[in-house]
Write a protein that holds these residues in place. Structure first.
Motif, PDB file in Angstrom:
ATOM      1  N   ILE A 165       0.838  -1.207   0.000  1.00  0.00           N
ATOM      2  CA  ILE A 165       0.000   0.000   0.000  1.00  0.00           C
ATOM      3  C   ILE A 165       0.869   1.252   0.000  1.00  0.00           C
ATOM      4  CG2 ILE A 165      -1.592   1.360   1.417  1.00  0.00           C
ATOM      5  CD1 ILE A 165      -2.897  -1.272   2.240  1.00  0.00           C
ATOM      6  N   VAL A 166       1.910   1.243   0.840  1.00  0.00           N
ATOM      7  CA  VAL A 166       2.816   2.389   0.894  1.00  0.00           C
ATOM      8  C   VAL A 166       3.522   2.582  -0.448  1.00  0.00           C
ATOM      9  CG1 VAL A 166       4.804   3.390   2.070  1.00  0.00           C
ATOM     10  CG2 VAL A 166       3.148   2.046   3.354  1.00  0.00           C
ATOM     11  N   GLY A 167       3.954   1.476  -1.054  1.00  0.00           N
ATOM     12  CA  GLY A 167       4.621   1.561  -2.347  1.00  0.00           C
ATOM     13  C   GLY A 167       3.745   2.177  -3.420  1.00  0.00           C
ATOM     14  N   VAL A 168       2.475   1.805  -3.436  1.00  0.00           N
ATOM     15  CA  VAL A 168       1.545   2.354  -4.432  1.00  0.00           C
ATOM     16  C   VAL A 168       1.329   3.848  -4.204  1.00  0.00           C
ATOM     17  CG1 VAL A 168      -0.839   2.313  -5.232  1.00  0.00           C
ATOM     18  CG2 VAL A 168       0.388   0.165  -4.849  1.00  0.00           C
ATOM     19  N   MET A 169       1.153   4.247  -2.944  1.00  0.00           N
ATOM     20  CA  MET A 169       0.874   5.659  -2.667  1.00  0.00           C
ATOM     21  C   MET A 169       2.066   6.541  -2.983  1.00  0.00           C
ATOM     22  SD  MET A 169      -1.601   5.775   0.644  1.00  0.00           S
ATOM     23  CE  MET A 169      -1.922   7.485   0.260  1.00  0.00           C
ATOM     24  N   MET A 170       3.284   6.086  -2.636  1.00  0.00           N
ATOM     25  CA  MET A 170       4.449   6.930  -2.926  1.00  0.00           C
ATOM     26  C   MET A 170       4.639   7.053  -4.439  1.00  0.00           C
ATOM     27  SD  MET A 170       7.863   4.644  -2.136  1.00  0.00           S
ATOM     28  CE  MET A 170       8.510   3.494  -3.354  1.00  0.00           C
ATOM     29  N   THR A 171       4.286   6.000  -5.177  1.00  0.00           N
ATOM     30  CA  THR A 171       4.389   6.067  -6.636  1.00  0.00           C
ATOM     31  C   THR A 171       3.459   7.133  -7.197  1.00  0.00           C
ATOM     32  OG1 THR A 171       4.918   3.699  -6.704  1.00  0.00           O
ATOM     33  CG2 THR A 171       4.211   4.725  -8.759  1.00  0.00           C
ATOM     34  N   LEU A 172       2.243   7.215  -6.675  1.00  0.00           N
ATOM     35  CA  LEU A 172       1.287   8.215  -7.143  1.00  0.00           C
ATOM     36  C   LEU A 172       1.801   9.629  -6.891  1.00  0.00           C
ATOM     37  CD1 LEU A 172      -2.098   6.656  -5.960  1.00  0.00           C
ATOM     38  CD2 LEU A 172      -1.212   6.765  -8.297  1.00  0.00           C
ATOM     39  N   TYR A 173       2.326   9.877  -5.680  1.00  0.00           N
ATOM     40  CA  TYR A 173       2.799  11.221  -5.335  1.00  0.00           C
ATOM     41  C   TYR A 173       3.900  11.681  -6.278  1.00  0.00           C
ATOM     42  CZ  TYR A 173       0.348  10.556  -0.882  1.00  0.00           C
ATOM     43  OH  TYR A 173      -0.596  10.328   0.073  1.00  0.00           O
ATOM     44  N   VAL A 402      10.609   5.494 -11.194  1.00  0.00           N
ATOM     45  CA  VAL A 402       9.803   5.584  -9.979  1.00  0.00           C
ATOM     46  C   VAL A 402       9.065   4.277  -9.729  1.00  0.00           C
ATOM     47  CG1 VAL A 402       7.758   6.684  -8.973  1.00  0.00           C
ATOM     48  CG2 VAL A 402       9.541   8.090 -10.000  1.00  0.00           C
ATOM     49  N   VAL A 403       8.469   3.724 -10.765  1.00  0.00           N
ATOM     50  CA  VAL A 403       7.721   2.471 -10.628  1.00  0.00           C
ATOM     51  C   VAL A 403       8.656   1.318 -10.243  1.00  0.00           C
ATOM     52  CG1 VAL A 403       6.269   0.800 -11.833  1.00  0.00           C
ATOM     53  CG2 VAL A 403       5.962   3.255 -12.254  1.00  0.00           C
ATOM     54  N   VAL A 404       9.813   1.242 -10.894  1.00  0.00           N
ATOM     55  CA  VAL A 404      10.773   0.176 -10.597  1.00  0.00           C
ATOM     56  C   VAL A 404      11.269   0.287  -9.150  1.00  0.00           C
ATOM     57  CG1 VAL A 404      13.030  -0.775 -11.181  1.00  0.00           C
ATOM     58  CG2 VAL A 404      11.470  -0.074 -12.996  1.00  0.00           C
ATOM     59  N   LEU A 405      11.610   1.515  -8.725  1.00  0.00           N
ATOM     60  CA  LEU A 405      12.069   1.714  -7.352  1.00  0.00           C
ATOM     61  C   LEU A 405      10.998   1.315  -6.337  1.00  0.00           C
ATOM     62  CD1 LEU A 405      14.037   5.087  -7.416  1.00  0.00           C
ATOM     63  CD2 LEU A 405      14.938   2.841  -6.831  1.00  0.00           C
ATOM     64  N   ALA A 406       9.754   1.608  -6.638  1.00  0.00           N
ATOM     65  CA  ALA A 406       8.673   1.238  -5.724  1.00  0.00           C
ATOM     66  C   ALA A 406       8.591  -0.273  -5.577  1.00  0.00           C
ATOM     67  CB  ALA A 406       7.345   1.797  -6.236  1.00  0.00           C
ATOM     68  N   LEU A 407       8.707  -1.011  -6.679  1.00  0.00           N
ATOM     69  CA  LEU A 407       8.653  -2.470  -6.621  1.00  0.00           C
ATOM     70  C   LEU A 407       9.834  -3.039  -5.823  1.00  0.00           C
ATOM     71  CD1 LEU A 407       7.591  -3.233 -10.313  1.00  0.00           C
ATOM     72  CD2 LEU A 407       6.162  -3.347  -8.260  1.00  0.00           C
ATOM     73  N   VAL A 408      11.021  -2.489  -6.060  1.00  0.00           N
ATOM     74  CA  VAL A 408      12.200  -2.947  -5.313  1.00  0.00           C
ATOM     75  C   VAL A 408      12.056  -2.625  -3.824  1.00  0.00           C
ATOM     76  CG1 VAL A 408      14.691  -2.634  -5.011  1.00  0.00           C
ATOM     77  CG2 VAL A 408      13.716  -2.770  -7.313  1.00  0.00           C
ATOM     78  N   ALA A 409      11.547  -1.425  -3.499  1.00  0.00           N
ATOM     79  CA  ALA A 409      11.369  -1.035  -2.104  1.00  0.00           C
ATOM     80  C   ALA A 409      10.383  -1.955  -1.393  1.00  0.00           C
ATOM     81  CB  ALA A 409      10.891   0.414  -2.025  1.00  0.00           C
ATOM     82  N   ILE A 410       9.320  -2.339  -2.075  1.00  0.00           N
ATOM     83  CA  ILE A 410       8.342  -3.259  -1.479  1.00  0.00           C
ATOM     84  C   ILE A 410       9.001  -4.596  -1.169  1.00  0.00           C
ATOM     85  CG2 ILE A 410       6.261  -4.601  -1.951  1.00  0.00           C
ATOM     86  CD1 ILE A 410       5.277  -2.149  -3.584  1.00  0.00           C
ATOM     87  N   ALA A 411       9.782  -5.123  -2.115  1.00  0.00           N
ATOM     88  CA  ALA A 411      10.441  -6.414  -1.906  1.00  0.00           C
ATOM     89  C   ALA A 411      11.440  -6.355  -0.751  1.00  0.00           C
ATOM     90  CB  ALA A 411      11.153  -6.846  -3.195  1.00  0.00           C
ATOM     91  N   LEU A 412      12.241  -5.285  -0.688  1.00  0.00           N
ATOM     92  CA  LEU A 412      13.229  -5.164   0.391  1.00  0.00           C
ATOM     93  C   LEU A 412      12.551  -4.906   1.730  1.00  0.00           C
ATOM     94  CD1 LEU A 412      16.014  -3.069  -1.386  1.00  0.00           C
ATOM     95  CD2 LEU A 412      16.035  -5.503  -0.860  1.00  0.00           C
ATOM     96  N   GLY A 413      11.432  -4.169   1.739  1.00  0.00           N
ATOM     97  CA  GLY A 413      10.695  -3.943   2.970  1.00  0.00           C
ATOM     98  C   GLY A 413      10.199  -5.235   3.581  1.00  0.00           C
ATOM     99  N   VAL A 414       9.766  -6.168   2.738  1.00  0.00           N
ATOM    100  CA  VAL A 414       9.327  -7.480   3.227  1.00  0.00           C
ATOM    101  C   VAL A 414      10.510  -8.280   3.742  1.00  0.00           C
ATOM    102  CG1 VAL A 414       8.273  -9.661   2.538  1.00  0.00           C
ATOM    103  CG2 VAL A 414       7.314  -7.503   1.715  1.00  0.00           C
ATOM    104  N   LEU A 415      11.630  -8.237   3.038  1.00  0.00           N
ATOM    105  CA  LEU A 415      12.812  -9.023   3.423  1.00  0.00           C
ATOM    106  C   LEU A 415      13.384  -8.588   4.769  1.00  0.00           C
ATOM    107  CD1 LEU A 415      15.013 -11.122   2.655  1.00  0.00           C
ATOM    108  CD2 LEU A 415      16.224  -9.271   1.495  1.00  0.00           C
ATOM    109  N   PHE A 416      13.378  -7.280   5.051  1.00  0.00           N
ATOM    110  CA  PHE A 416      14.010  -6.744   6.257  1.00  0.00           C
ATOM    111  C   PHE A 416      12.986  -6.409   7.346  1.00  0.00           C
ATOM    112  CE2 PHE A 416      17.257  -6.137   3.097  1.00  0.00           C
ATOM    113  CZ  PHE A 416      18.449  -6.278   3.778  1.00  0.00           C
ATOM    114  N   GLU A 417      11.907  -7.170   7.399  1.00  0.00           N
ATOM    115  CA  GLU A 417      10.790  -6.871   8.299  1.00  0.00           C
ATOM    116  C   GLU A 417      11.209  -6.722   9.757  1.00  0.00           C
ATOM    117  OE1 GLU A 417       6.653  -9.014   9.842  1.00  0.00           O
ATOM    118  OE2 GLU A 417       7.806  -9.874   8.182  1.00  0.00           O
ATOM    119  N   LYS A 418      12.160  -7.492  10.234  1.00  0.00           N
ATOM    120  CA  LYS A 418      12.469  -7.549  11.665  1.00  0.00           C
ATOM    121  C   LYS A 418      13.510  -6.527  12.118  1.00  0.00           C
ATOM    122  CE  LYS A 418       9.736 -11.074  12.121  1.00  0.00           C
ATOM    123  NZ  LYS A 418       8.435 -10.906  12.788  1.00  0.00           N
ATOM    124  N   GLN A 419      14.069  -5.747  11.202  1.00  0.00           N
ATOM    125  CA  GLN A 419      15.143  -4.836  11.575  1.00  0.00           C
ATOM    126  C   GLN A 419      14.607  -3.559  12.235  1.00  0.00           C
ATOM    127  OE1 GLN A 419      18.492  -4.733  11.539  1.00  0.00           O
ATOM    128  NE2 GLN A 419      18.673  -6.849  10.899  1.00  0.00           N
TER     129      GLN A 419
END
Length: 542
Positions: A165-173, A402-419
């Motif tokens: 959800i965050v990735g989609v919203m930042m892409t729109l902005y 912007v779209v590519v960065l959003a997709l990468v950010a979503i994937a890394l956000g899931v990977l580093f959930e516990k940090q």
């Protein structure tokens, strides 16, 4: 049941979120109508005032790491959490006295414009773009983790959906509003965050009467928690008193110095912060921006200290905010959000949650724009097209990025959930301090600096910072699952930053190429423009 106590969404939280989303979408629509050229997209047409830019910088800098991460670090370790607050803050005088005016006079859209001013464009811009993307990605991880945990806590959504959800919203902005929308979202967020944090700190101090009483109660709470886990009375009191002294989080002097260097000098090398100096009309406005930003940021970090200790007493001793194992519901980064519920109930929880969400969205928008500009302006327009790209094509590349960065950010956000989000930002700061800061400083102030020196030193600093970060406990052990870390310290800056400076100096001194003669000869013209602003891009021709 409210989100703070572990249930589904509360109506106040939903209402606050809805209001903020509608407000920011309205800002984006307004900005989209005024974003037509590359200058509008990257630098808001250079029409932001010093006061507005100072608030926007503060909004950009007071990230999820500041609001959620630092308060959580103080909640966990007490006094030691201040190293982030102090480290983040003391970098601003460096920006004020060494960077702000020179950046505005020399650059147009990105810090690579400045770093490559008198050097060969292709190698320096390539290095700057690579460094920018790595710093942006590590910084984005922290914001995505904080956002995902916040939305999961409040609305009960699965963590990956929350991050998406965050990735989609930042892409729109960023996609539609560019820097103008990003700036005003950051300004609105800064005002809301400063107001919310001020109320929280005032409410905590009013409840306890004085900081001394608050600290005393926090020591008692930590001692009681240790005793409940089976510690002997003496050990329990020692555990309580430990939160008022160093050593709970940073275990050795090398780690403390290395982290301090990263936070201090990384501030002067963050690409999304440096990019903000190109949104103002002149160098005077750039200096004014830093003065306002420093005041707001310093005030905010004083508040996080009170918020963290308030959470120790009001959240850490309340079973509503703890799970069966005694850990915070929603993850360790949620101390400030739970404190908001403890102070003001569901309504204030909704407001603070919306502010925290605004904080994250404003920062990720700035980061995404910075990363997109590195690809479109530095790589595509300046390196691949050698300055011959038209604005339409450049903006198209930027929006795809912007779209590519959003997709990468979503994937890394899931990977580093516990940090911990504050720690993840410190890794981005280490890279900025090791690659961007040495390159900028020596290219601005040292006549003998050459293209080969800048590229070699920046590459060494970046490679060492990235390599040692991967080999550190945070990634080698926590993420990759190895038994022990190859590099024992949490931050690499003490090793990577001096290596970058030394490499730039040595390679430049040994450089006898024809390009080196051109580089050194260009220093006088660069210094005249950086000091006087003669020939600098105006707001209307950015």
């Amino acid at each position: 049941m409210t989100g703070a106590s572990g249930g589904g969404p509360g109506w106040p939280a939903l209402a606050m979120f809805g209001c903020f989303v509608l407000l920011t979408l309205a800002i984006t629509r307004w900005a989209a109508r005024r974003t037509r050229t590359a200058a509008d997209f990257y630098a808001a047409g250079g029409g932001i005032t010093g006061f507005q830019n100072g608030l926007a910088i503060a909004g950009d800098f007071m990230s999820a790491a500041s609001f959620l991460g630092i308060s959580a670090q103080i909640f966990a370790d007490g006094y030691d959490g201040l190293i982030y607050s102090i480290g983040f803050l003391v970098g601003w005088p460096i920006v004020l006295f060494l960077m702000a005016e020179r950046l505005r006079n020399l650059g147009r859209f990105t810090f690579a414009d400045v770093a490559s001013f008198r050097f060969a464009q292709t190698p320096v811009r390539t290095l700057a773009a690579l460094s920018t993307l790595l710093v942006v990605l590590f910084y984005l991880i922290a914001q995505m983790v904080g956002a995902g945990q916040l939305i999961r806590l409040l609305f009960g959504l699965p963590y990956p959906y929350a991050v998406a959800i965050v990735g989609v919203m930042m892409t729109l902005y960023v996609l539609f509003g560019g820097m103008l929308a990003t700036t005003w979202v950051q300004i609105v967020k800064a005002v809301l965050l400063l107001g919310a944090a001020s109320f929280m700190a005032a409410a905590v101090l009013w409840q306890f009467g004085s900081p001394e009483a608050l600290f005393a109660r926090a020591v008692q709470a930590k001692a009681a928690a240790a005793a409940a886990k089976g510690a002997a009375p003496g050990e329990a009191m020692a555990a309580g008193r430990a939160i008022m002294g160093p050593g709970g989080f940073i275990k050795d002097p090398v780690s403390a110095i290395s982290l301090g260097l990263a936070l201090m000098f990384g501030t002067a090398g963050l690409p999304h912060i440096l990019m903000r100096f190109f949104t103002v009309p002149d160098a005077r406005a750039a200096r004014t921006s830093v003065l306002w930003a420093t005041g707001w940021i310093g005030y905010f970090y004083l508040l996080t200290f009170v918020i963290g200790f308030g959470a120790i007493v009001l959240v850490g001793t309340d079973s509503r905010y703890l799970d069966a194992a005694g850990a915070l519901r929603g993850g360790g980064n949620m101390a400030a959000v739970h404190l908001a519920h403890a102070i003001g109930g569901d309504l204030f929880l909704g407001f603070v949650s919306a502010v925290a969400f605004a904080t994250i969205l404003a920062v990720v928008a700035g980061l995404t724009l910075s990363g997109a500009s590195a690809v479109s302006h530095d790589l595509y327009a300046s390196v691949f097209r050698r300055g011959r790209a038209d604005q339409v094509a450049e903006l198209r590349v930027s929006r795809v990025t912007v779209v590519v960065l959003a997709l990468v950010a979503i994937a890394l956000g899931v990977l580093f959930e516990k940090q911990n989000v504050a720690f993840m930002v410190s890794l981005a700061f280490a890279m900025a301090a090791s690659a961007n800061f040495p390159v900028l400083l020596l290219s601005l102030l040292w006549r003998g600096c050459t293209t080969r020196g800048v590229v070699a030193g920046g590459a060494v600093g970046l490679a060492l910072a990235l390599g040692l970060t991967i080999l550190s406990p945070a990634i080698w052990v926590t993420v990759l699952g190895h038994a022990s870390a190859i590099f024992p310290y949490g931050s690499p800056a003490l090793f990577s930053m001096p290596a970058a400076f030394a490499t730039i100096w040595l390679v430049s001194r040994l450089d006898r190429s024809g390009r080196a003669v051109v580089d050194r000869a260009g220093y006088v013209a660069q210094r005249v423009r950086s000091e006087t602003g003669i020939g600098a891009a105006r707001a209307n021709d950015h």
